[in-house]
Design an enzyme around this catalytic site. Structure first.
Site, PDB file in Angstrom:
ATOM      1  N   HIS A 196      -2.814   1.276   6.874  1.00  0.00           N
ATOM      2  CA  HIS A 196      -3.044   1.184   5.436  1.00  0.00           C
ATOM      3  C   HIS A 196      -3.171   2.581   4.856  1.00  0.00           C
ATOM      4  O   HIS A 196      -3.618   3.508   5.527  1.00  0.00           O
ATOM      5  CB  HIS A 196      -4.323   0.376   5.166  1.00  0.00           C
ATOM      6  CG  HIS A 196      -4.574   0.092   3.716  1.00  0.00           C
ATOM      7  ND1 HIS A 196      -3.717  -0.682   2.953  1.00  0.00           N
ATOM      8  CD2 HIS A 196      -5.574   0.485   2.886  1.00  0.00           C
ATOM      9  CE1 HIS A 196      -4.202  -0.768   1.712  1.00  0.00           C
ATOM     10  NE2 HIS A 196      -5.330  -0.065   1.645  1.00  0.00           N
ATOM     11  N   HIS A 228      -5.598   1.771  -4.358  1.00  0.00           N
ATOM     12  CA  HIS A 228      -4.714   1.199  -3.335  1.00  0.00           C
ATOM     13  C   HIS A 228      -4.300  -0.214  -3.717  1.00  0.00           C
ATOM     14  O   HIS A 228      -4.847  -0.815  -4.635  1.00  0.00           O
ATOM     15  CB  HIS A 228      -5.391   1.226  -1.956  1.00  0.00           C
ATOM     16  CG  HIS A 228      -6.543   0.282  -1.806  1.00  0.00           C
ATOM     17  ND1 HIS A 228      -6.732  -0.460  -0.676  1.00  0.00           N
ATOM     18  CD2 HIS A 228      -7.580  -0.037  -2.628  1.00  0.00           C
ATOM     19  CE1 HIS A 228      -7.831  -1.196  -0.799  1.00  0.00           C
ATOM     20  NE2 HIS A 228      -8.362  -0.958  -1.975  1.00  0.00           N
ATOM     21  N   CYS A 235       0.815  -1.225   0.000  1.00  0.00           N
ATOM     22  CA  CYS A 235       0.000   0.000   0.000  1.00  0.00           C
ATOM     23  C   CYS A 235       0.844   1.268   0.000  1.00  0.00           C
ATOM     24  O   CYS A 235       0.654   2.151  -0.846  1.00  0.00           O
ATOM     25  CB  CYS A 235      -0.984  -0.006   1.163  1.00  0.00           C
ATOM     26  SG  CYS A 235      -0.263   0.103   2.822  1.00  0.00           S
TER      27      CYS A 235
END
Length: 156
Positions: A120, A132, A70
């Protein structure tokens, strides 16, 4: 003395003078929105770069160009437009300018957290969606933000 002759004359007398001072004396100022416009351009380009990686596989620790985790995707996307970000999602959150949800724009970073720990990150694409690289076995994709518990950060 006209403005055209006054500014060069001032330069020769003053030596090294800042551009802002000369602009103010000459009667013009730098465009006040120039910084915001530059940010918007960088953010839009970083968003396009992230979108261009659609389908690239998730790989823990990967920073591209063929696979990403990520924070590797956000780092890669912003690096391509000349902006530096740290390596991890938490470090990226710490480095960005924090903004309220009402102030978010396309290209801002979206941070998912548990308590004060960021786990994240993605790039805001507008309309409640992010680009993402979600998890092992998945690929870079556009997805709706699935929780209200997110923070937003703007890359400087």
């Amino acid at each position: 003395m006209t403005a055209q002759t006054y500014v060069p004359s001032l330069l020769s007398r003053a030596g090294a003078v800042s551009a802002l001072t000369i602009a103010a004396v000459g009667g013009t100022m730098l465009a006040p929105g120039a910084t915001a416009e530059a940010h918007a351009a960088h953010a839009a380009m970083a968003l396009r770069i992230a979108a261009s990686k659609q389908g690239a596989p998730y790989q823990y620790g990967a920073t591209g160009p063929h696979s990403f985790d990520c924070s590797g995707l956000t780092l890669y996307s912003y690096k391509r437009v000349g902006k530096r970000l740290p390596r991890t999602a938490q470090q990226q959150y710490n480095k960005t300018r924090h903004i309220p949800p009402s102030g978010r724009h396309r290209g801002d970073l979206v941070f998912f957290h548990y308590g004060s720990n960021v786990y994240h990150v993605g790039i805001y694409a507008g309309r409640g969606k992010i680009w993402h690289s979600p998890k092992s076995g998945a690929v870079v994709r556009l997805e709706r933000i699935w929780t209200r518990g997110v923070w937003y950060g703007r890359v400087n």
